[in-house]
Motif scaffolding. Structure first.
Motif, short mmCIF file in Angstrom:
data_model
loop_
_atom_site.label_atom_id
_atom_site.label_comp_id
_atom_site.label_asym_id
_atom_site.label_seq_id
_atom_site.Cartn_x
_atom_site.Cartn_y
_atom_site.Cartn_z
N MET A 106 7.30 4.64 11.29
CA MET A 106 7.36 5.60 10.18
C MET A 106 5.97 5.79 9.57
O MET A 106 5.56 6.92 9.28
CB MET A 106 8.35 5.12 9.11
N ILE A 107 5.25 4.69 9.40
CA ILE A 107 3.89 4.78 8.87
C ILE A 107 2.99 5.51 9.85
O ILE A 107 2.19 6.37 9.45
CB ILE A 107 3.36 3.37 8.53
N ALA A 108 3.12 5.20 11.12
CA ALA A 108 2.31 5.89 12.13
C ALA A 108 2.58 7.40 12.12
O ALA A 108 1.66 8.21 12.22
CB ALA A 108 2.59 5.31 13.52
N GLU B 110 7.17 7.68 2.21
CA GLU B 110 6.25 6.56 2.18
C GLU B 110 6.88 5.34 1.51
O GLU B 110 6.70 4.21 1.99
CB GLU B 110 4.96 6.96 1.45
N ILE B 111 7.60 5.55 0.43
CA ILE B 111 8.29 4.43 -0.23
C ILE B 111 9.35 3.84 0.69
O ILE B 111 9.46 2.62 0.82
CB ILE B 111 8.88 4.88 -1.58
N LEU B 112 10.12 4.69 1.35
CA LEU B 112 11.13 4.21 2.29
C LEU B 112 10.47 3.44 3.44
O LEU B 112 10.96 2.38 3.85
CB LEU B 112 11.96 5.37 2.83
N SER B 113 9.35 3.94 3.94
CA SER B 113 8.61 3.25 5.00
C SER B 113 8.22 1.84 4.55
O SER B 113 8.35 0.88 5.31
CB SER B 113 7.33 4.01 5.37
N ALA B 114 7.75 1.74 3.32
CA ALA B 114 7.33 0.44 2.79
C ALA B 114 8.51 -0.52 2.69
O ALA B 114 8.40 -1.69 3.08
CB ALA B 114 6.68 0.63 1.42
N VAL B 115 9.63 -0.03 2.19
CA VAL B 115 10.81 -0.88 2.05
C VAL B 115 11.30 -1.36 3.42
O VAL B 115 11.60 -2.54 3.61
CB VAL B 115 11.93 -0.14 1.27
N GLY C 33 0.81 -1.22 0.00
CA GLY C 33 0.00 0.00 0.00
C GLY C 33 0.84 1.26 0.00
O GLY C 33 0.60 2.19 -0.78
N PHE C 34 1.86 1.30 0.84
CA PHE C 34 2.67 2.51 0.93
C PHE C 34 3.63 2.67 -0.26
O PHE C 34 4.00 3.79 -0.59
CB PHE C 34 3.37 2.61 2.28
N PRO D 136 -6.55 7.43 7.15
CA PRO D 136 -5.31 7.70 7.90
C PRO D 136 -5.34 7.13 9.32
O PRO D 136 -4.33 6.62 9.80
CB PRO D 136 -5.22 9.23 7.94
N LEU D 137 -6.50 7.16 9.97
CA LEU D 137 -6.60 6.62 11.32
C LEU D 137 -6.40 5.11 11.32
O LEU D 137 -5.66 4.57 12.15
CB LEU D 137 -7.95 6.98 11.94
N VAL D 138 -7.04 4.42 10.38
CA VAL D 138 -6.88 2.96 10.29
C VAL D 138 -5.42 2.60 10.01
O VAL D 138 -4.85 1.70 10.64
CB VAL D 138 -7.82 2.37 9.21
N LEU D 139 -4.80 3.31 9.07
CA LEU D 139 -3.40 3.03 8.73
C LEU D 139 -2.47 3.35 9.91
O LEU D 139 -1.48 2.64 10.13
CB LEU D 139 -2.99 3.79 7.48
N LEU D 140 -2.77 4.40 10.65
CA LEU D 140 -2.01 4.73 11.86
C LEU D 140 -2.06 3.58 12.85
O LEU D 140 -1.03 3.13 13.36
CB LEU D 140 -2.57 6.01 12.50
N VAL D 141 -3.25 3.07 13.11
CA VAL D 141 -3.41 1.97 14.06
C VAL D 141 -2.69 0.72 13.56
O VAL D 141 -1.99 0.05 14.33
CB VAL D 141 -4.91 1.69 14.32
N LEU D 142 -2.81 0.40 12.28
CA LEU D 142 -2.14 -0.79 11.74
C LEU D 142 -0.61 -0.66 11.83
O LEU D 142 0.08 -1.62 12.14
CB LEU D 142 -2.57 -1.05 10.30
N GLY D 143 -0.09 0.54 11.56
CA GLY D 143 1.35 0.76 11.72
C GLY D 143 1.79 0.55 13.16
O GLY D 143 2.83 -0.06 13.42
N LEU D 144 0.98 1.03 14.10
CA LEU D 144 1.30 0.85 15.52
C LEU D 144 1.20 -0.62 15.94
O LEU D 144 1.99 -1.09 16.76
CB LEU D 144 0.40 1.73 16.39
#
Length: 117
Positions: free
Chosen positions: A73-75, A50-55, A15-16, A98-106
């Motif tokens: 980084m995603i959070a 975002e690309i760096l976060s994904a990698v 995704g990122f 953004p809230l869902v992705l924040l929680v998933l990153g955490l």
């Protein structure tokens, strides 16, 4: 490493990668950043981050400390997105992703943090 963490890392990583790529290719993203009052340089920085976060997140499948870093980084990115939507007084529905992705990153960061202990 749990199956949940690996699945989340793959899904968030893909995704990122796509979200970051869109920052460079999508005219809608360019207009969105203009609407929010952000410069082209910030759009490019965000795409690269975002690309760096994904990698980093995907590499964390094999190196759990990187999964923690990638999740944080995603959070951080999604925290910024949330504050941007708040600043613009956007409707709550625009803040849901953004809230869902924040929680998933955490979640990824927390699961992998416990594996390090």
């Amino acid at each position: 490493m749990t199956v949940l963490s690996i699945v989340l890392q793959v899904v968030l990583g893909i995704g990122f990668l796509l979200f970051g790529y869109q920052k460079f290719t999508s005219e809608a993203m360019k207009k969105g950043f203009e609407y929010f009052g952000y410069s082209d340089r910030f759009r490019i920085f965000t795409g690269l981050f975002e690309i760096l976060s994904a990698v980093v997140l995907i590499a964390g499948i094999w190196l759990p400390p990187l999964a923690v870093t990638g999740g944080l980084m995603i959070a951080a990115t999604m925290t910024g997105a949330g504050f941007t939507h708040l600043k613009m007084k956007d409707p709550v529905k625009n803040m849901a992703l953004p809230l869902v992705l924040l929680v998933l990153g955490l979640v990824v960061a927390a699961v992998n943090w416990t594996l390090l202990a």
